[in-house]
Design a protein around this motif. Structure first.
Motif, PDB file in Angstrom:
ATOM      1  N   ARG A 264       1.675  -0.055  12.276  1.00 43.17           N
ATOM      2  CA  ARG A 264       0.774  -0.956  13.002  1.00 43.17           C
ATOM      3  C   ARG A 264      -0.282  -0.154  13.774  1.00 43.17           C
ATOM      4  O   ARG A 264      -1.446  -0.541  13.844  1.00 43.17           O
ATOM      5  CB  ARG A 264       1.501  -1.895  13.965  1.00 43.17           C
ATOM      6  N   ASP A 267      -2.778   0.964  11.048  1.00 37.50           N
ATOM      7  CA  ASP A 267      -3.565  -0.069  10.374  1.00 37.50           C
ATOM      8  C   ASP A 267      -4.428  -0.873  11.331  1.00 37.50           C
ATOM      9  O   ASP A 267      -5.442  -1.428  10.931  1.00 37.50           O
ATOM     10  CB  ASP A 267      -2.641  -1.053   9.648  1.00 37.50           C
ATOM     11  N   GLN A 268      -4.001  -0.981  12.596  1.00 33.59           N
ATOM     12  CA  GLN A 268      -4.710  -1.880  13.500  1.00 33.59           C
ATOM     13  C   GLN A 268      -5.104  -1.211  14.814  1.00 33.59           C
ATOM     14  O   GLN A 268      -6.281  -1.147  15.150  1.00 33.59           O
ATOM     15  CB  GLN A 268      -3.844  -3.109  13.806  1.00 33.59           C
ATOM     16  N   PRO A 271      -7.492   2.153  14.386  1.00 32.96           N
ATOM     17  CA  PRO A 271      -8.851   1.872  13.889  1.00 32.96           C
ATOM     18  C   PRO A 271      -9.707   1.100  14.894  1.00 32.96           C
ATOM     19  O   PRO A 271     -10.903   1.380  15.033  1.00 32.96           O
ATOM     20  CB  PRO A 271      -8.605   1.061  12.610  1.00 32.96           C
ATOM     21  N   ARG A 368       0.470  -7.785  15.289  1.00 29.40           N
ATOM     22  CA  ARG A 368      -0.783  -7.793  14.512  1.00 29.40           C
ATOM     23  C   ARG A 368      -1.598  -9.053  14.798  1.00 29.40           C
ATOM     24  O   ARG A 368      -2.813  -9.005  14.837  1.00 29.40           O
ATOM     25  CB  ARG A 368      -0.483  -7.680  13.016  1.00 29.40           C
TER      26      ARG A 368
ATOM     27  N   ARG B 266      -9.609   6.418   1.879  1.00 24.40           N
ATOM     28  CA  ARG B 266      -8.893   5.898   3.046  1.00 24.40           C
ATOM     29  C   ARG B 266      -8.707   6.968   4.111  1.00 24.40           C
ATOM     30  O   ARG B 266      -8.863   6.715   5.300  1.00 24.40           O
ATOM     31  CB  ARG B 266      -7.518   5.362   2.603  1.00 24.40           C
ATOM     32  N   ASN B 313     -15.811  -0.684   7.821  1.00 25.22           N
ATOM     33  CA  ASN B 313     -14.632  -1.083   8.574  1.00 25.22           C
ATOM     34  C   ASN B 313     -13.738  -1.990   7.725  1.00 25.22           C
ATOM     35  O   ASN B 313     -12.514  -1.819   7.680  1.00 25.22           O
ATOM     36  CB  ASN B 313     -15.105  -1.836   9.816  1.00 25.22           C
ATOM     37  N   GLY B 314     -14.353  -2.950   7.048  1.00 28.24           N
ATOM     38  CA  GLY B 314     -13.598  -3.856   6.182  1.00 28.24           C
ATOM     39  C   GLY B 314     -12.997  -3.126   4.993  1.00 28.24           C
ATOM     40  O   GLY B 314     -11.880  -3.429   4.560  1.00 28.24           O
ATOM     41  N   SER B 317      -9.967  -1.267   6.267  1.00 28.52           N
ATOM     42  CA  SER B 317      -8.854  -2.214   6.429  1.00 28.52           C
ATOM     43  C   SER B 317      -8.230  -2.560   5.084  1.00 28.52           C
ATOM     44  O   SER B 317      -7.007  -2.643   4.969  1.00 28.52           O
ATOM     45  CB  SER B 317      -9.342  -3.519   7.070  1.00 28.52           C
ATOM     46  N   LEU B 320      -6.059   0.219   3.966  1.00 26.23           N
ATOM     47  CA  LEU B 320      -4.877   0.413   4.809  1.00 26.23           C
ATOM     48  C   LEU B 320      -3.783  -0.595   4.466  1.00 26.23           C
ATOM     49  O   LEU B 320      -2.684  -0.526   5.004  1.00 26.23           O
ATOM     50  CB  LEU B 320      -5.261   0.311   6.292  1.00 26.23           C
ATOM     51  N   ASP B 321      -4.114  -1.511   3.566  1.00 23.71           N
ATOM     52  CA  ASP B 321      -3.105  -2.468   3.100  1.00 23.71           C
ATOM     53  C   ASP B 321      -2.276  -1.798   2.002  1.00 23.71           C
ATOM     54  O   ASP B 321      -2.744  -1.624   0.879  1.00 23.71           O
ATOM     55  CB  ASP B 321      -3.836  -3.714   2.572  1.00 23.71           C
ATOM     56  N   HIS B 645     -13.622 -11.518   3.780  1.00 22.67           N
ATOM     57  CA  HIS B 645     -12.708 -11.070   2.720  1.00 22.67           C
ATOM     58  C   HIS B 645     -13.470 -10.506   1.527  1.00 22.67           C
ATOM     59  O   HIS B 645     -12.900  -9.774   0.716  1.00 22.67           O
ATOM     60  CB  HIS B 645     -11.824 -12.228   2.272  1.00 22.67           C
TER      61      HIS B 645
END
Lengths: 688, 688
Positions: A264, A267-268, A271, A368, B266, B313-314, B317, B320-321, B645
């Motif tokens: 976490r 990923d959050q 960043p 999250r 990444r 940034n997107g 993210s 990072l998934d 998205h």
């Protein structure tokens, strides 16, 4: 640099460290192991002597070096003081500060110093109180038990501070009692151009040439404090391979987080921090370039932001290393399996909530969702605006004081009310430009992260832009006046509302949402994590024993190591820099421009004098200013930074790469003698 | 917003997309599949009609809507033009632009428009040339073959542009021939306060209310171009679920990168970009707040940086998934195993270099070492400084022109020299403040990323600070004068050196290091990756057939989809916004303040008129300004953004969440009629 401010925004507690590393408490320092490894004969008396002379400062560390309260720390730890004194025309940020006599020493606004005087184990009392508690009740019970313990030990005596320290996240609790000095004065700090020589470009790097030391003095009743416990200054530099000890207050390590917590952060949490700090840094840099007044006003804030940015950037890099994540997962799996195989642990580990790792993972899913709102409305609200902080603490104290004591939120004790009153009365200058900059930034980021359609964002901004709202609040508030702050602190909520102060009104209008965000976070994240971490800590003790150092808690620790360079890839870094290197590195441009004093002293200084050196000591943010000691317990340096690999030390210590960066007492002694001519200081340090 | 500038800094080519998504070339559009799925009868004539009216602009897309060269695009695509015209006092950034008659239409400096007129497959010729080539030779051979093909098709005719497009990373090559218009004039663009209503806070979000459309006109010999191929404007809004088609030029997707490439992005590429863009954004915001002149000067740069920041940034993210990474790994493993099981592929796949995935992974290890230097000295050098770019292109052209043609570096053709000459002659205003800001930022970041002790950093800075060096270069150079630029472009290297221009001297002193960094990068990263990707593309064709859309290449594509909202968690987003919502969202503060024209028109406008809508079309940066078409091939909107998205669409398209955001022709028609009173434009569009 390693001041504790470096770690803003990360507030995860964590679990104990592994045996080969460690920032040890003085109570559990592995004397026998260290003596065996280094061929030494350190004893309890050695430990006691060091402990009695170690000092905790605001976000930093230091050591007592004379019977009259002289304290060695880093120049960057006194930078805020130098800035405050400059704004009061009692000092000059260009030239540093050197008191020619005692009566020229100047009080640093808000600076305190804690010396640890007593430690008592209170584990049984805390765990008994917490037994079978859960959720909000668990946090309440832990808080109330702590308050009772502190009240019994310190009462209302302002000369002392009491703290219940949670080691190993519920594994061990101790009462730490400190002698607290509230009048701490600046004695000496070099010109910032040399004390932060290399600036941000060299920060967390080595070779290094910043003369990052300063002296403070503890005062008692307007007189230098009597400090019979003090350390001896040695001007001899250590040799390569010589054992070194660092005594100080590392603020935070996260070495025992579960993999779910680390992910976490990766990923959050990190960043978001990296992006926000980088943008704030850009704003502060651009603002600083508009003039020398602006540069001076923003200097402390900029240094803090740049330092934090490097830290969080390095932490994110560390967590992007899949090998580190795999290693953490493997450790976790091993402990889970060992705990599952131990019949004595099965009941404790798998209660009705599920096993603690699953509980923590579930809490991360909640985190999250909740984090953006919790962070923007509560944890990072105001983003460094002092006026906003004043308003919030005034509003909250006023509301909590109106309640019966047993209904107040955790933290709102009478001792806290008194501490707030002391703090609000301090006449710290307000920088209106920076207040506007910080508030604008915070409001913009809040709108960005939560989106325009979020009801909290609509409530915060109304029909105003972040810029216009910030301008109106800063322009209209009277919170820049310490007398007004103190007066407001005494008001009831109704009286506060009647003042018409726009900052107070803004906080009152939005504080319910902020407190709600905190409560949601506490219930869904903090409470379950607190309980689960305690279970994991108990399992770890049961499986591995207690021969491990706890994670850092901004309390006194001692780390051992030795002087050593390092090799990374094809690059080998020697452990020492020398005075000649400082002159080689100097240019005409900041942050590599030397002050006149050093230019003039060039012929006098010995080019071979050791300047800085690196050691394998395991330290962390908060250790800035810590004494570096030799085996005789003499001060031979002050720790002022880690190398770039030390940042990953938040999560894991790697002996091959992780280094402490120290300034040698040799160069400090020569500088005091040949550059600054501080004969009286040298004499107080026992030097000619 | 989806202009191609959004993707600066990411330069990885990639591999084909999966069958259920896709930005299709007109040559391979799956007509039968689409007709079956939507119950339509589209045919080749439909495709030809659309293709002939689609326009590629600088980083954007558009469509021809009248026989006299009228082009619909986004207002944000003409924002740089509006800014340039404002600085020449031919327009006003506050009020937008509306030419009352043809002779008031104003040329946008540097704006070109390409209409695709011919496509030829040249795969055999390219692959034959590349066979058995390797390393630097491979890149040279591919380049020279491309140049020959282009020369044969376009010669020196400035009315045409030829391009060899590499689809599927070596799977298919095509010659694209465009009719190029070099005189493109601004016809109409609304006030920026309404065309970018919601600004950065609403960017990549929905519901949305920015009136992001504009009209340009193509000119030929100082007269409106004759454009018999044009599309019909429909002011009817689509229904929910109605099929929609988007024709435009998506710049880049990375859907077929190997997992090793994704992880390098990444772990290294994206974090560096996020940090740098955030800091630059902070600088630009702070600069903008110092005055309205400054805000106007920085507007275009700030919009670009904020947009890029949201994109990277997107993207970070998305990577990072861990689920996305696992899915990519699974795809990769499946193809590797299928290829290994096919005897016809074994030889091709496992040549002496190792299998292509291993080759790419090895190249990523090299890339991690080389990237910081390559980026700072070469790929991102100057960081947006126009003066630096001018100097670099002048120095390089001068050096390459002095060599015999066969020894020149790839790219330095006679056609390129001519294009450079045209570009340098354009009188685009120079913003000295921003030049200094960008250069200072670039030099600071270079020192930060490479460290003070790096020899390249020492060479760049010498004894100067980034600030002082930037100041000296910007103040002393004469490159702000287009005549001087053209004169310098004609000089030999010796003549250039003799000018004494500080920016030219700075580039000449450091360009060898920059070119070396490029060469190292090409040899260690680009060449092996290019070859390995071609092998993977061939394997993919062999295993899965060629029914896949290639990754985006900033060439003309057609995507199909339908009008649809989306649901994420507990939040369901309706597909349409309406005029009433615009007025509800308006406040007194930018970026939510409406211009006077809209305030006045409030009673006239129908509150129920559809404003913007979302569709499932798969698009990417570069698609900004693309026409949204109904099944009859009529223009019913212009695509101006993706939802949040859609940013993850760089790596993977998710039909449940990924959406195109379009402005409806209904609101454009009403605005032209009731707010802007553009009767002549409505008439040209066939509206009353």
């Amino acid at each position: 640099m390693l001041a504790a401010a470096a770690v803003i925004g990360l507030f995860w507690p964590s679990a104990p460290a592994r045996a080969e590393e460690g920032m040890w408490t003085f109570e559990t320092f592995p004397l026998a192991r260290v003596n065996a490894a280094y061929g030494l004969r350190l004893d309890q008396a050695w430990l006691d002597r060091v402990r009695g002379a170690a000092v905790r400062l605001n976000g930093c560390s230091g050591s007592i070096l004379s019977p009259e309260g002289l304290v060695l720390t880093n120049a960057h730890c006194v930078a805020p003081c130098l800035q405050d004194l400059t704004e009061r025309r009692q000092a000059d940020m260009e030239t540093g500060f050197a008191a020619a006599a005692r009566d020229e020493e100047r009080t640093c606004p808000g600076q305190t110093a804690d010396v640890l005087v007593d430690v008592q184990d209170v584990t049984d009392r805390m765990t008994a109180a917490a037994a079978d508690q859960d959720g909000a009740t668990l946090l309440q019970v832990l808080y109330r038990t702590e308050e009772a313990i502190k009240q019994e030990a310190c009462g209302g005596d302002a000369r002392f501070t009491c703290q219940v320290v949670d080691f190993h996240h519920g594994g061990r609790y101790a009462l730490y009692k400190y002698r607290t000095y509230r009048d701490v004065r600046l004695v000496f700090t070099p010109e910032p151009s040399v004390s932060s020589f290399g600036g941000d470009p060299d920060n967390f790097n080595f070779p290094r040439y910043s003369l990052d030391f300063a002296f403070l003095r503890l005062y008692d009743d307007d007189r230098p404090a009597a400090t019979p416990q003090n350390l001896r200054w040695s001007s001899a530099a250590p040799r390569e391979g010589e054992p070194t000890f660092v005594a100080g207050n590392p603020a935070m390590t996260l070495r025992q987080l579960t993999s779910a917590q680390l992910l976490r952060q990766r990923d959050q949490g990190l960043p978001i921090l990296v992006g926000q700090l980088a943008e704030l840094r850009g704003r502060l840099l651009q603002y600083s370039e508009t003039g020398s007044r602006q540069a001076e006003a923003a200097a402390t804030a900029l240094a803090g932001v740049e330092n934090s940015y490097k830290v969080v950037n390095g932490q994110l890099s560390a967590l992007l290393d899949d090998d580190l994540i795999q290693a953490k997962r493997a450790e976790e799996d091993e402990l889970r399996q060992a705990a599952a195989a131990d019949p004595a642990l099965v009941d404790m580990m798998d209660d009705r909530r599920g096993d603690p790792w699953t509980v923590i993972a579930r809490a991360q899913t909640a985190a999250r969702d909740l984090y953006p709102t919790f962070r923007q409305l509560e944890a990072a609200a105001g983003s460094g605006s002092g006026l906003y902080s004043y308003a919030r603490v005034i509003v909250r104290v006023s509301q909590e004081r109106a309640k019966p004591p047993e209904e107040r939120r955790p933290g709102y004790s009478d001792a806290y009310f008194a501490a707030v009153a002391r703090k609000l009365a301090i006449d710290k200058p307000i920088q209106s430009d920076l207040e506007r900059l910080n508030l604008t930034f915070w409001l913009q980021k809040t709108r960005e992260l939560l989106t325009v359609d979020d009801p909290n964002v609509r409530a915060l901004l109304g029909d105003e832009s972040p810029e216009a709202l910030a301008e109106r609040l800063v322009k209209g508030t009277r919170l820049d006046d310490p007398d007004m702050r103190v007066a407001m602190l005494a008001m009831t909520p109704d009286e506060l509302a009647a003042t018409g102060d726009p900052m107070i009104a803004f906080v009152m209008a939005n504080d319910m949402a902020a407190q709600l965000a905190r409560t949601e976070w506490e219930l869904a994240v903090e409470a379950p994590v607190t309980r689960a971490q305690e279970q994991i800590a108990r399992a770890r003790f049961a499986v591995y024993g207690d021969e491990v150092a706890p994670d850092a808690t901004f309390t006194l620790r001692l780390s051992y190591g030795k002087v050593a360079g390092w090799t990374q890839g094809r690059r080998t870094v020697e452990p020492f820099t020398r005075v000649a290197g400082l002159y080689d590195r100097a240019t005409d441009a900041a942050p590599f421009r030397l002050p006149e004093s050093w230019v003039e002293a060039r012929e006098t200084m010995n080019p071979q004098t050791p300047f800085a050196y690196v050691t394998t000591n395991d330290i962390a943010g908060g250790n800035s200013g810590s004494p570096v000691l030799n085996a005789r317990g003499e001060v031979i340096g002050t720790a002022f930074d880690g190398n770039i690999h030390a940042i990953a030390g938040t999560f894991a210590y790697d002996e091959r790469l992780n280094r402490t960066v120290a300034l040698s007492t040799t160069v400090m002694t020569e500088a005091l003698r040949d550059v600054y001519h501080q004969t009286h200081l040298l004499k107080e340090l026992g030097q000619r």
